[in-house]
Design an enzyme around this catalytic site. Structure first.
Site, short mmCIF file in Angstrom:
data_model
loop_
_atom_site.label_atom_id
_atom_site.label_comp_id
_atom_site.label_asym_id
_atom_site.label_seq_id
_atom_site.Cartn_x
_atom_site.Cartn_y
_atom_site.Cartn_z
N HIS A 190 -59.86 -15.88 19.82
CA HIS A 190 -61.12 -16.59 20.54
C HIS A 190 -60.89 -17.68 19.39
O HIS A 190 -61.94 -18.85 19.03
CB HIS A 190 -62.05 -16.43 19.89
CG HIS A 190 -62.66 -14.41 20.80
ND1 HIS A 190 -63.33 -15.29 21.84
CD2 HIS A 190 -62.67 -13.88 19.97
CE1 HIS A 190 -63.69 -13.48 22.16
NE2 HIS A 190 -63.20 -12.83 22.13
N LYS B 39 -76.20 -23.59 18.17
CA LYS B 39 -75.10 -23.26 17.95
C LYS B 39 -74.39 -22.95 16.08
O LYS B 39 -74.86 -23.10 15.31
CB LYS B 39 -73.74 -23.69 18.36
CG LYS B 39 -73.19 -25.14 18.08
CD LYS B 39 -72.27 -25.55 18.67
CE LYS B 39 -72.86 -25.72 20.14
NZ LYS B 39 -72.26 -25.24 21.11
N ARG B 40 -73.56 -22.21 16.00
CA ARG B 40 -72.99 -21.98 14.65
C ARG B 40 -72.40 -23.19 14.35
O ARG B 40 -71.94 -23.71 14.61
CB ARG B 40 -71.95 -21.84 13.84
CG ARG B 40 -71.46 -20.74 13.31
CD ARG B 40 -70.15 -19.53 13.13
NE ARG B 40 -69.29 -20.03 14.13
CZ ARG B 40 -67.92 -20.49 13.65
NH1 ARG B 40 -67.97 -20.83 12.46
NH2 ARG B 40 -67.57 -20.62 14.95
N LYS C 238 -67.58 -27.93 16.09
CA LYS C 238 -68.78 -28.07 16.23
C LYS C 238 -69.23 -29.17 16.53
O LYS C 238 -70.24 -29.70 17.48
CB LYS C 238 -70.09 -27.27 16.23
CG LYS C 238 -68.65 -26.02 17.04
CD LYS C 238 -69.81 -24.54 16.43
CE LYS C 238 -68.94 -23.27 17.06
NZ LYS C 238 -68.93 -23.01 19.01
N THR D 55 -70.30 -20.50 24.88
CA THR D 55 -70.83 -19.96 25.61
C THR D 55 -72.49 -20.31 25.98
O THR D 55 -73.13 -19.97 26.75
CB THR D 55 -71.01 -18.06 25.33
OG1 THR D 55 -71.29 -17.60 23.97
CG2 THR D 55 -69.87 -17.48 25.65
N LYS E 280 -75.04 -20.80 29.18
CA LYS E 280 -77.02 -20.24 28.84
C LYS E 280 -77.69 -21.60 29.26
O LYS E 280 -78.30 -21.06 30.34
CB LYS E 280 -76.62 -19.21 28.07
CG LYS E 280 -76.53 -18.35 27.58
CD LYS E 280 -76.47 -18.22 25.77
CE LYS E 280 -74.95 -17.05 25.40
NZ LYS E 280 -74.94 -16.51 24.55
#
Length: 832
Positions: A374, A565-566, A571, A673, A677
């Site tokens: 991952h 998100k985290r 990110k 992901t 969504k």
């Protein structure tokens, strides 16, 4: 919370209708549990009492199907997949279970008949604190799809007493509180004490000789704890199959030493009990300390040992089974490296307890396990120091060395005399502090290794594991991630689901490719109006949540720009922040500037020990405090950082999003992901060509996505030539002004610590490791294109509809079908 359509049985003109047989049976169960489980009657029961009674009634029906599922699997002696994951981000289960079981109308009818409302009752449920981020949410989606596709499966994990943490903001700072999700009980669970497993830890190894002078190693002087199982049934959608998720709670072998207690040593008497229960106490303990690192290692070994013992027990419960067909009947999927110790533990069982020779034992091991990677970041690949490994698992360390010797012989055959190749693939990291490389162990001990997006898998083979790809041809495959449409459209967005069903029928939740039928209405003004009216109503709902949680008034007519998100540097929430500050600066310098009103929505948790991530949170909140209260902005720019991000909150944000921020540095996000969504619910993506964004662009088309920034190849080239963030700072006047403004004390005046300055320093003096400054101008230009597109309401509506229509590929059903066909060789087993 958006209400689902009223049940067909709703009373008309005050006349009470006769309940359907199914609704009457469910109502009887609910009232039974209300009385005999909760000790209440319908007059005195609280909404929480009703929730527990209703959940228990639903669980009964899942258990009935689960027993039939187990019977079919046992009688057929089927091949199963066992999914090992350290986390499952399940969220709330009531609505998902009711939808999957086909009971929504009956439940609504049964409750309405006694004056209760299903939506009000299900709101009482706590999110289950069993996961953190995308990895755990993926695991939950996969369990849903495994049952929906009638595939024999069991999930394994840890029954955490406390989740990651409950997040609160105090003066913009993240504050962590215990996530006591079990405080009101968990009615979905079944306790299975008869399957309790012993787990040994610590101790030492000693040599034991047989009567022919040969020696073996024996693991002695160990500490034993117990793994106590809880089962959560997982129902498929539109099928009878119900698989299980088995979670292990740690218990001490003895509650306490009564003799010591009676002598006054109260703390000492319960010390062993406290240690035993600590192992499953908290999801992801802080690993900044040696004690925290030890606990994480113990957690991982604890849950894989319990799971392996359970798998072996289940296999040998059928008298026709033996070790010769173990790999034919069992496939164990490692969700990242957290369960990698299962490889060594199975080897230990086969060698030490079954008396096998190494070659036969290793052959069984390497035909049982498969590994999902991952992450592409080497620093994120798990490693355990040799001293820590030796202290906790002394026997397993010797086995790691033995496997490594076997690996080195393979390397010598493949690359004679090439010591550099051996150094790279070795299970032991040499130089400085020695450590066991868990990713290397996962690759070596598995028969298949998969990435989670086409780009990610290509980079795995080319950059992260090229030597292994050469050593084991054909071992690396791709399975692009997916999401369950039952949770992430059918349940979370009932208004849009109803519209889709009205146009194309109700088959799409099991076959998401059917959404392509919506394309023919993408240019239809009437359908566009319906689609965007639903989006606006979802924004009205989210606006109320923002008002309640953040105290900020926002307009549902603004563009809702969402990044959820985290919180992590790669990110790049701080890239989003820089653009917000730039936009703010443009507005205050030119109050007449024509911009589309925009609401920036954030939700994220930072790991407790991740100081820079927490500084980014503080910086966003500090900027928000100024922007949201500046009359010069005149409401055209709002920022809302919603606290305590979790599945149930995501389910409220995603249906309301107009723009989906997927802005990680190219080559850093394995898949993502959240992007799937949001696109499924009609949000347009602004993103880099990273992870699954590449495949989303292929599906929705270049005209329906906003791509910016460097490609993977450009990132690598820039890094190779020597990336200089300061050159971007010096050459871009706006960027320089924004960074200097953020780094001043303007946004945190009077506070003892200037955390925005810490963020600025990471981008300049810290070297900007994720190239935020290199992508800033391209990102700002892409945001101008977003602004222009949103002004054209017809164009935006068409783009949003096509995003929903064209992302059927990203169903977790397709992902699971790929796993079953490419890796697991798993067949569907219909349950009557």
């Amino acid at each position: 919370m958006p209400a689902f359509p009223s049940p067909k049985s709703k009373a008309q003109n005050g006349t009470r209708k006769t309940l359907s047989a199914e609704a009457a049976a469910i109502q009887s169960s609910i009232l039974h549990y209300l009385k005999y489980k909760m000790g209440r009657d319908s007059e005195s029961a609280t909404p929480r009492d009703w929730w527990i009674a209703t959940a228990t009634a639903v669980r009964d029906r899942m258990i009935e199907r689960g027993l039939e599922t187990y019977k079919a699997h046992r009688q057929g002696n089927v091949r199963r997949v066992y999914y090992l994951s350290l986390e499952y981000l399940i969220g709330r289960l009531m609505l998902n279970n009711v939808i999957n079981l086909g009971l929504h109308e009956a439940i609504g009818e049964a409750l309405e008949d006694v004056g209760q409302n299903f939506d009000r009752i299900r709101a009482q449920e706590e999110d289950m604190g069993l996961g953190n981020g995308g990895l755990g949410r993926l695991a939950a989606c996969y369990l849903d799809s495994l049952s929906t596709m009638d595939l024999p499966a069991v999930g394994y994990g840890i029954h955490y007493e406390f989740g990651l943490f409950r997040q609160e903001f105090v003066n913009g700072h993240q504050i962590e509180h215990p996530d006591n999700w079990l405080i009101y009980g968990a009615p979905w669970e079944l306790v299975r004490p008869e399957f309790t497993q012993p787990v040994r830890l610590f101790g030492r190894c000693e040599q034991v000789f047989d009567d022919q002078g040969n020696f073996t190693w024996r693991w002695v002087d160990t500490k034993t704890i117990l793994g106590f199982p809880y089962d959560i049934p997982v129902a498929g959608y539109g099928t009878t199959t119900v698989n299980i998720l088995r979670l292990w709670a740690s218990k001490a072998t003895e509650d306490f030493d009564l003799k010591v207690f009676n002598e006054g040593g109260y703390i000492e008497a319960v010390r062993e009990k406290a240690y035993g229960e600590t192992i499953s106490k908290v999801l992801y303990p802080n690993d900044k300390t040696e004690t925290g690192r030890e606990l994480r290692l113990v957690q991982q070994y604890f849950f894989v040992t319990c799971s392996l013992r359970d798998i072996i027990r289940r296999h040998f419960s059928n008298p026709v089974n033996g070790w010769d067909n173990f790999a034919d009947k069992q496939c164990i999927q490692l969700n990242d490296t957290h369960p990698a110790l299962a490889i060594v533990e199975l080897l230990r069982i086969l060698l030490d307890e079954e008396g096998m020779v190494f070659d036969r034992a290793w052959d069984i091991v390497t035909h049982v396990f498969a590994y999902t990677n991952h992450t592409l970041m080497p620093e994120a690949l798990e490693k355990w120091s040799i001293p820590l490994f030796q202290r906790v698992l002394p026997r397993h360390l010797r086995l790691v060395f033995q496997v490594n010797d076997h690996l080195m012989r393979l390397c010598e055959e493949k690359w004679p005399g090439d010591h550099e190749k051996k150094r790279v693939v070795s299970l032991i990291e040499e130089g400085g502090a020695k450590a066991v490389r868990m990713a290397n162990l996962s690759v070596v001990g598995s028969f298949a290794v998969n990435g989670v997006a086409e780009l990610h898998t290509r980079l795995l083979r080319a950059h992260l594991f090229p030597e292994f790809d050469d050593l084991y041809p054909g071992k690396f495959v791709n399975v692009t991630n997916g999401i369950t449409p039952r949770r992430w459209l059918r349940a979370c967005n009932p208004r849009l689901s109803a519209l889709i069903t009205a146009r194309i029928g109700d088959g799409w939740p099991r076959d998401l490719d059917q959404l392509k039928k919506l394309e023919k209405w993408a240019d239809d003004p009437g359908f566009q109006d319906e689609f965007m009216a639903i989006k606006r109503q979802n924004k009205v709902d989210l606006s109320a949540i923002i008002k309640r949680e953040c105290g900020v008034e926002v307009s549902p007519d603004a563009l809702f720009d969402v990044q959820i998100k985290r919180l992590h540097e790669y990110k790049r929430q701080h890239l989003n922040l820089l653009h917000i500050v730039a936009l703010y600066r443009r507005l205050v310098q030119n109050p007449q500037l024509d911009v589309v009103p925009r609401v920036f929505v954030f939700a994220a948790k930072a790991a407790p020990g991740y100081d820079l991530a927490k500084a980014i949170i503080k910086s966003i909140n500090a900027v928000a405090a100024h922007v949201n209260n500046d009359p010069r902005v005149n409401g055209r720019l709002k920022i809302a950082f919603l606290p305590n991000y979790r599945v149930s909150l995501a389910a409220r944000i995603i249906p309301a999003a107009d723009l989906s921020e997927q802005i990680s540095t190219a080559g850093k996000e394995a898949s993502g992901t959240g992007n799937m969504k949001l696109a499924l619910n009609g949000a347009l993506t602004i993103g880099t060509l990273d992870g699954a964004n590449v495949e989303i662009r292929e599906e929705v088309g270049d005209d329906n996505i906003f791509i910016f920034g460097q490609t993977v190849e450009e990132v690598e080239a820039l890094r190779a030539e020597g990336y200089s963030p300061r050159s971007h700072y010096e050459q871009d006047e706006e960027l320089r002004a924004v960074l200097d403004w953020l780094g001043s004390d303007y946004f945190v005046k009077g506070e003892p610590t200037n955390l925005p300055a810490m963020v600025r320093a990471s981008l300049l003096e810290g070297g900007d490791p994720f190239m935020v400054l290199a992508d800033f101008r391209s990102y700002s230009d892409a945001q101008l294109k977003v602004d222009a597109a949103y002004r054209d309401k017809r164009r935006w509506a068409k783009m949003a509809i096509l995003n929903t229509a064209r992302v059927g590929k990203f169903s977790s059903d397709r992902s699971i079908r790929d796993y079953a066909d490419k890796i697991w060789k798993l067949r569907r087993v219909a349950v009557d």
